[in-house]
Scaffold this active site. Structure first.
Site, mmCIF file in Angstrom:
data_model
loop_
_atom_site.group_PDB
_atom_site.id
_atom_site.type_symbol
_atom_site.label_atom_id
_atom_site.label_comp_id
_atom_site.label_asym_id
_atom_site.label_seq_id
_atom_site.Cartn_x
_atom_site.Cartn_y
_atom_site.Cartn_z
ATOM 1 N N LEU A 47 0.652 -1.196 -0.359
ATOM 2 C CA LEU A 47 0.256 0.176 0.044
ATOM 3 C C LEU A 47 0.690 1.510 0.493
ATOM 4 C CD1 LEU A 47 -2.547 -1.054 2.533
ATOM 5 C CD2 LEU A 47 -2.955 -0.681 0.324
ATOM 6 N N GLY A 48 2.106 1.008 0.430
ATOM 7 C CA GLY A 48 2.850 2.465 0.597
ATOM 8 C C GLY A 48 4.024 2.280 1.752
ATOM 9 N N LYS A 49 4.671 3.103 1.061
ATOM 10 C CA LYS A 49 5.786 2.987 2.405
ATOM 11 C C LYS A 49 6.064 4.091 2.818
ATOM 12 C CE LYS A 49 10.701 2.459 1.347
ATOM 13 N NZ LYS A 49 11.172 1.806 2.381
ATOM 14 N N LYS A 71 7.919 6.651 6.499
ATOM 15 C CA LYS A 71 10.087 6.579 7.580
ATOM 16 C C LYS A 71 9.803 4.762 7.254
ATOM 17 C CE LYS A 71 9.052 9.693 10.120
ATOM 18 N NZ LYS A 71 8.530 10.308 9.835
ATOM 19 N N PHE A 72 8.845 4.464 8.086
ATOM 20 C CA PHE A 72 9.131 3.373 9.406
ATOM 21 C C PHE A 72 7.780 2.688 8.448
ATOM 22 C CE2 PHE A 72 12.338 5.206 12.203
ATOM 23 C CZ PHE A 72 11.205 6.234 12.291
ATOM 24 N N GLY A 73 6.666 2.761 8.299
ATOM 25 C CA GLY A 73 6.157 2.339 8.307
ATOM 26 C C GLY A 73 5.731 1.312 6.554
ATOM 27 N N ARG A 74 5.884 -0.078 6.487
ATOM 28 C CA ARG A 74 5.698 -0.647 5.283
ATOM 29 C C ARG A 74 4.117 -0.834 5.111
ATOM 30 N NH1 ARG A 74 10.413 -0.840 6.486
ATOM 31 N NH2 ARG A 74 11.941 -0.806 5.025
ATOM 32 N N LYS A 132 0.723 -3.591 8.839
ATOM 33 C CA LYS A 132 1.718 -2.319 8.440
ATOM 34 C C LYS A 132 2.442 -2.775 9.307
ATOM 35 C CE LYS A 132 2.493 2.462 10.386
ATOM 36 N NZ LYS A 132 2.053 3.625 10.361
ATOM 37 N N ASP A 134 -0.776 15.536 14.583
ATOM 38 C CA ASP A 134 0.250 15.771 12.836
ATOM 39 C C ASP A 134 -1.444 15.194 12.606
ATOM 40 O OD1 ASP A 134 2.226 13.183 12.076
ATOM 41 O OD2 ASP A 134 1.767 15.458 11.415
ATOM 42 N N LYS A 173 -2.590 16.417 8.979
ATOM 43 C CA LYS A 173 -1.945 16.902 7.677
ATOM 44 C C LYS A 173 -2.503 15.958 6.836
ATOM 45 C CE LYS A 173 2.235 14.796 8.418
ATOM 46 N NZ LYS A 173 3.815 14.987 8.693
ATOM 47 N N ASN A 199 -1.392 12.313 6.874
ATOM 48 C CA ASN A 199 -2.284 11.574 7.266
ATOM 49 C C ASN A 199 -3.600 11.086 7.367
ATOM 50 O OD1 ASN A 199 0.749 10.722 8.739
ATOM 51 N ND2 ASN A 199 0.092 12.933 10.190
ATOM 52 N N ASP A 253 -2.679 7.410 11.275
ATOM 53 C CA ASP A 253 -1.046 8.215 11.700
ATOM 54 C C ASP A 253 -0.901 8.629 13.400
ATOM 55 O OD1 ASP A 253 1.639 8.522 9.521
ATOM 56 O OD2 ASP A 253 1.284 7.704 11.189
ATOM 57 N N THR A 258 7.146 18.858 7.821
ATOM 58 C CA THR A 258 6.743 20.274 7.160
ATOM 59 C C THR A 258 6.545 20.913 8.771
ATOM 60 O OG1 THR A 258 4.827 21.180 6.391
ATOM 61 C CG2 THR A 258 4.717 18.972 6.533
#
Ligand SMILES: Nc1ncnc2c1ncn2[C@@H]1O[C@H](COP(=O)(O)OP(=O)(O)OP(=O)(O)O)[C@@H](O)[C@H]1O
Ligand SMILES: O=C(O)c1cc(-c2cccc(F)c2)nc2ccccc12
Ligand SMILES: [Mg+2]
Length: 273
Positions: free
Chosen positions: A20-22, A24-27, A43, A137, A139, A142, A155, A173
């Site tokens: 589903l995506g990568k 910073k830490f989660g795949r 995840k 957080d 944004k 997330n 998140d 950001t």
């Protein structure tokens, strides 16, 4: 077997599907639980990477908070487990992905779509704040969208129990942070009201209100001065709500119950709650 009902999951309980995506830490991958064929998102976080970045405590806090939350617009964390190498989070699957990618593709959202998402956010934040949890957080990256087109706050890595004076250095950001957080002052749940205003502006305009591509410092200055310019094509009602949320003083920001009763929301959204 029965031992799964009280949540002792293991990797072999799942068939793993598409990535589903990568992060910073989660795949994250789509996954299907073998006995029930229940579809979820799995995840995976690598322990050595978590240790290096000293975010294990933050992850445990995220897990502790998100497992106990139950709201239609907050992504469910059904459970978690770990093996020697990784920690696995069993998450509700949101098939339409990140609001961030939808916004990038479309440029900006119509006032109807933006009002629907803002109402769903306000309802989720009202629930979160009733549990004395602030997200901190908020944004587009997330926020996820499910197959029904409904928004899900994901998140919870930065969520904490209010009130709080942040110890961790900010990363990523600054665009979504209120003056009190960029200035490192104490903050409370009203930080999420500011971020809701930033999000509403970005949904309608396509870029965040205080973005200054020149530097973090320039963005910081624009936030601290509430240097806000709303383009003329944004409706009067939408402008009014954005301005009532982007107030320097947290105590002056429109409370969530009044956001849900605002003319702009009532104009575009049927029963907003
Ligand atoms: N429950 C989910 N349903 C659908 N897609 C998801 C889900 N969870 C994560 N994803 C996708 O997988 C990607 C990586 O997951 P995620 O962003 O949660 O990792 P992360 O550790 O939070 O990274 P970062 O903190 O940098 O965002 C996300 O960008 C998102 O597109
Ligand atoms: O080896 C462990 O006991 C371990 C457990 C967990 C963990 C366990 C449950 C929930 C959660 F969020 C994290 N995280 C880790 C991160 C780095 C290194 C080791 C661990
Ligand atoms: Mg993420």
């Amino acid at each position: 077997g029965d031992d799964n009902f009280n949540g002792h999951w293991k990797l072999s309980d799942f068939d793993i599907g598409r990535p589903l995506g990568k992060g910073k830490f989660g795949r994250a991958y789509v996954a299907r639980e073998k006995n029930t064929e229940f579809i979820c998102a799995l995840k995976m976080l690598v322990k050595s990477e978590l240790e290096e970045s000293k975010i294990e405590k933050q992850l445990r806090r995220e897990v502790e908070i998100q497992t106990h939350l139950r709201h239609p617009h907050i992504l469910r964390l059904y459970g978690y487990f770990h093996d020697s190498k990784r920690v696995y989070l069993i998450l509700e699957y949101a098939s339409e992905g990140e609001v961030y990618k939808l916004l990038q593709k479309q440029g900006s959202f119509s006032e109807e779509v933006a009002a629907k998402y803002i109402a769903q956010m306000a309802s989720a934040l009202e629930y979160l704040h009733s549990k004395h949890v602030i997200h901190r957080d908020i944004k587009p990256e997330n926020l996820l969208i499910n197959a029904h087109g409904d928004l899900k706050i994901a998140d919870f890595g930065w969520s904490v129990h209010a009130p709080n004076s942040r110890r961790r250095t900010l990363c990523g950001t600054l665009d979504y942070l209120p003056p009190e957080m960029v200035e490192g002052r104490d903050h409370n749940a009203s930080v999420d009201l500011w971020s809701l205003g930033v999000l509403m502006y970005e949904f309608l305009v396509g870029v965040p209100p205080f973005e200054d591509l020149q530097s973090h410092k320039a963005t910081y200055r624009r936030i601290a001065r509430v240097d806000l310019h709303i383009p003329p094509y944004v409706s009067r009602e939408a402008s009014d709500l954005i301005t009532r949320l982007l107030q320097y003083d947290g105590a002056k920001r429109l409370p969530l119950n009044e956001v849900l009763d605002h003319p702009w929301i009532l104009k575009h959204v049927l029963d907003p709650r």
